[in-house]
Design a protein around this motif. Structure first.
Motif: not given
Length: 143
Positions: A109-113, A46-48
């Motif tokens: 930067c923010s991402v979706t779940p 998930p992090t990558d």
């Protein structure tokens, strides 16, 4: 100089190498991910995955919104260590490459779940002057 592994400089797994080669083959930076590309992206941690999605969006936005039209690489930890917390990536000491030159960058930067899409991205180009080539090795930058 020994550095602790980070999302940017740790050894890549085969899925990451496959994804990187696939993403480099995409001609248009604004390319939407295909089902195959999404499946490959899901093989990443998930992090990558989150970092890769943010880098793709940053490359696209910088190329469209600034005078830098050929952005092809982002390095998160070039000048200081970036931070990943929850679904947000922050880097005050990042860099991007345009036409063979590196420039200092700051971004959030923010991402979706599912970590496959960017919700918000903010960036600031810190310096219009390229990083001198003599400093590249010290900051893990490359031609």
């Amino acid at each position: 100089m020994t550095r602790r592994p980070t999302p940017r400089n740790r050894t890549l797994r085969p899925a990451t190498v496959l994804l990187a080669s696939l993403l480099l083959s995409i001609a248009a930076p604004a390319h939407a991910l295909s089902a195959r590309e999404i499946a490959e992206m899901k093989q990443l941690t998930p992090t990558d995955r989150m970092i890769q999605v943010c880098f793709l969006k940053l490359e696209d936005r910088i190329s469209k919104e600034t005078r830098y039209r050929r952005v092809d690489r982002i390095v998160m930890d070039a000048f200081s260590r970036g931070k990943v917390a929850g679904r947000t990536v922050r880097a005050a000491g990042a860099a991007f490459r345009d036409r063979g030159n590196w420039f200092k960058l700051r971004f959030r930067c923010s991402v979706t779940p599912d970590r496959l899409h960017v919700e918000t991205v903010e960036y600031q180009i810190v310096s219009r002057k390229p990083v001198p080539r003599g400093e590249w090795e010290d900051h893990w930058l490359f031609p």
